[in-house]
Design an enzyme around this catalytic site. Structure first.
Site, short mmCIF file in Angstrom:
data_model
loop_
_atom_site.label_atom_id
_atom_site.label_comp_id
_atom_site.label_asym_id
_atom_site.label_seq_id
_atom_site.Cartn_x
_atom_site.Cartn_y
_atom_site.Cartn_z
N ASN A 165 77.10 33.94 8.08
CA ASN A 165 77.61 35.32 8.19
C ASN A 165 76.48 36.34 8.33
OD1 ASN A 165 80.02 34.06 7.88
ND2 ASN A 165 80.42 34.77 5.79
N HIS A 193 87.45 72.28 40.98
CA HIS A 193 88.70 71.70 41.52
C HIS A 193 88.46 71.03 42.87
CE1 HIS A 193 90.68 74.50 38.62
NE2 HIS A 193 89.75 75.34 39.06
N LYS A 215 81.00 50.94 60.52
CA LYS A 215 81.07 51.23 59.08
C LYS A 215 79.78 50.97 58.33
CE LYS A 215 84.31 52.06 56.86
NZ LYS A 215 85.56 51.40 56.46
N ASN A 241 79.33 51.11 54.28
CA ASN A 241 80.14 51.38 53.09
C ASN A 241 79.29 51.55 51.83
OD1 ASN A 241 82.53 51.15 54.55
ND2 ASN A 241 82.58 48.93 54.31
N GLU A 295 80.89 52.31 44.69
CA GLU A 295 82.27 51.94 44.34
C GLU A 295 82.30 50.94 43.18
OE1 GLU A 295 82.78 51.28 48.79
OE2 GLU A 295 84.84 51.45 48.10
N GLN A 340 83.95 36.85 15.68
CA GLN A 340 83.28 36.05 16.70
C GLN A 340 83.62 36.58 18.10
OE1 GLN A 340 82.62 31.71 16.23
NE2 GLN A 340 84.23 31.50 17.76
N1 ARG Z 1 80.10 31.75 15.32
C1 ARG Z 1 80.37 32.64 14.25
C2 ARG Z 1 80.49 34.08 14.77
O1 ARG Z 1 80.15 34.29 15.86
C3 ARG Z 1 79.28 32.56 13.23
C4 ARG Z 1 79.68 32.91 11.84
C5 ARG Z 1 80.59 31.90 11.29
N2 ARG Z 1 80.79 32.08 9.90
C6 ARG Z 1 81.74 31.43 9.26
N3 ARG Z 1 81.84 31.64 8.00
N4 ARG Z 1 82.56 30.64 9.89
O2 ARG Z 1 80.95 34.97 14.10
#
Ligand code: ARG
Length: 464
Positions: free
Chosen positions: A115, A161, A288, A290, A295, A327
């Protein structure tokens, strides 16, 4: 005990491996491999810190740090075998490290979690992109300044405008975009300064009982400081959202300019000629040329706005701390970043190469009664007529010119005096577009002298 097919990273409590569909929905390795360099940098900093604080031995840390460089070179060399079963870049790298160095690899994940790891990797990736965006914007601003300097006194119609309003200068129009991209630049710099706190060491959500040194990893990775709350550190994606919203505003500016270039390069306007290098031809109509780059810039903005909205939606309902929903942040940011950088570079190329058609601009500047306001202002200034009355008299003269199919300077003094007896021949001095723009000397106005002053101000700002 554990089934052979269960995950080698977290499979201890699992009797069976995941269903193929589970593996497919769970895996992010298909895209998060783009963060390999950041992941390895984060892990190397973490390993060095674990040794410095005595959590692991120096020799284990050395083996981990060396082994990670081997893994990085395999990834960069294209020989690395990515595995979907290993879900993401973090577990792919760690599993390979184990193959390369053996047992010490198992000590790397001490005092951290995926995490804080993913938040760190992603922040490092976004930070690089903010730096790239800054460079792209500076290049674009420089290209606009060159155009503004060259055409500081070229007259062209200014619109409101999309109707002819008052004459302006080419340089003034270019400098309007310099202001816009200048604000985008300051947003990028603000976002970078705000996001530059390290999540590493927040661990899963609550911090860790190991005596880690978060200052050390923060500074090794170029962060200003560690993030102060572990729950926030792992659940924060503000930095990605700020990246996307900053990108969205800048992309909106790019799109407005692109829209103008599409209009200006048309046969009906001929304000600008885009270079062959930034145009394409038609496979059926030989005449042309373009403005495809313009775009596509206009169109790409949609996916950048979309990414911003998508990630806002992902985040808005998540309780603290990490949820797997997060994720889904990466593909949105990766796609928006790729397209933002491409759009900036394409716009810079077009602006550098384009030629403002001075004659067409000047011819258009004088049409559409663009100096009507100058006529009214003259009456106010010279005849001391209230502006509202002058506005009315001028409107009558415009209607007269329109009915005769001529422009305001083509009316005779008699015609004018027939509408307001006080008008003198001096009025003709303000009906020319050059005089009109030269007179707009108020700060920030369109007069060439004002434009040159703004160009000089920006050149000095960029030189610092
Ligand atoms: N691949 C996960 C993400 O992108 C990584 C973190 C995963 N953490 C977990 N507790 N499963 O967020």
């Amino acid at each position: 005990m554990t089934d052979q097919t269960s995950n080698q990273m977290w499979g201890g409590r699992f009797a069976a491996g995941p269903d193929a569909i589970m593996e497919a929905i769970n895996a992010s390795i298909g895209y998060d491999q783009r963060m390999a360099a950041q992941d390895i940098a984060g892990s190397r900093a973490h390993a060095a810190m674990l040794a410095a604080t005595g959590v692991i031995s120096d020799s284990d840390a050395e083996a981990i740090r060396e082994g990670l460089l081997t893994v990085l070179s395999e990834i960069e060399g294209g020989t690395f075998q990515f595995s979907t079963a290993l879900e993401d870049i973090h577990m792919n790298v760690e599993a390979r490290l184990k193959e390369v160095i053996g047992e010490p690899a198992g000590r790397l994940h001490t005092g951290r979690s995926r995490n804080d790891q993913v938040a760190t990797d992603f922040k490092l990736w976004v930070r690089d992109q903010l730096d790239a965006a800054e460079a792209g914007m500076l290049a674009l601003i420089r290209a606009l300044l060159s155009q503004a300097e060259a055409g500081a006194d070229w007259v062209m119609p200014g619109f409101t405008h999309l109707q002819t309003a008052q004459p302006v200068t080419w340089g003034h129009h270019m400098m309007a975009y310099v202001e816009m991209f200048g604000r985008d630049l300051s947003r990028v710099r603000d976002a970078r300064a705000r996001m530059n706190e390290s999540p590493l060491g927040a661990a899963a959500l609550a911090g860790t009982s190991f005596p880690i040194d978060r200052e050390m990893t923060a500074s090794a990775l170029g962060f200003d400081r560690p993030a102060a709350n572990s729950l926030d550190a792992v659940s924060d994606r503000d930095f990605a959202l700020e990246f996307l919203s900053t990108a969205s505003i800048c992309a909106m500016h790019l799109s407005r300019f692109a829209e103008e270039l599409v209009i200006w390069s048309s046969a009906q306007f001929r304000f600008v000629t885009l270079s062959d290098r930034f145009s394409t031809g038609s496979s059926i109509m030989p005449q042309k040329k373009n403005p495809d780059a313009a775009e596509l810039i206009r169109a790409k903005v949609g996916r950048i706005f979309g990414a911003n909205t998508a990630l806002m939606m992902v985040m808005k309902g998540l309780p603290l701390a990490y949820s797997k929903d997060m994720q889904e942040d990466k593909e949105q940011v990766f796609d928006a970043a790729d397209n933002w950088m491409l759009a900036l570079a394409a716009m810079e190329g077009m602006v550098k190469d384009m030629t403002g058609n001075r004659e067409s601009l000047a011819a258009a500047a004088g049409s559409g009664f663009s100096t009507a306001t100058d006529l009214a202002d003259w009456m106010v200034r010279v005849l001391k007529v209230p502006f509202r009355d002058a506005h009315h008299v001028t409107g009558t003269l415009v209607a007269m010119a329109e009915s005769r199919g001529c422009d305001l300077p083509d009316l005779s003094l008699d015609d004018m005096q027939g509408v307001h007896a006080g008008i003198t021949a001096d009025i003709f001095t303000v009906l020319g577009v050059e005089n009109s723009v030269n007179s707009r000397m108020s700060y920030g106005g369109t007069a060439p002298a004002q434009v040159r002053a703004q160009v000089a101000r920006w050149q000095a700002l960029l030189a610092d």
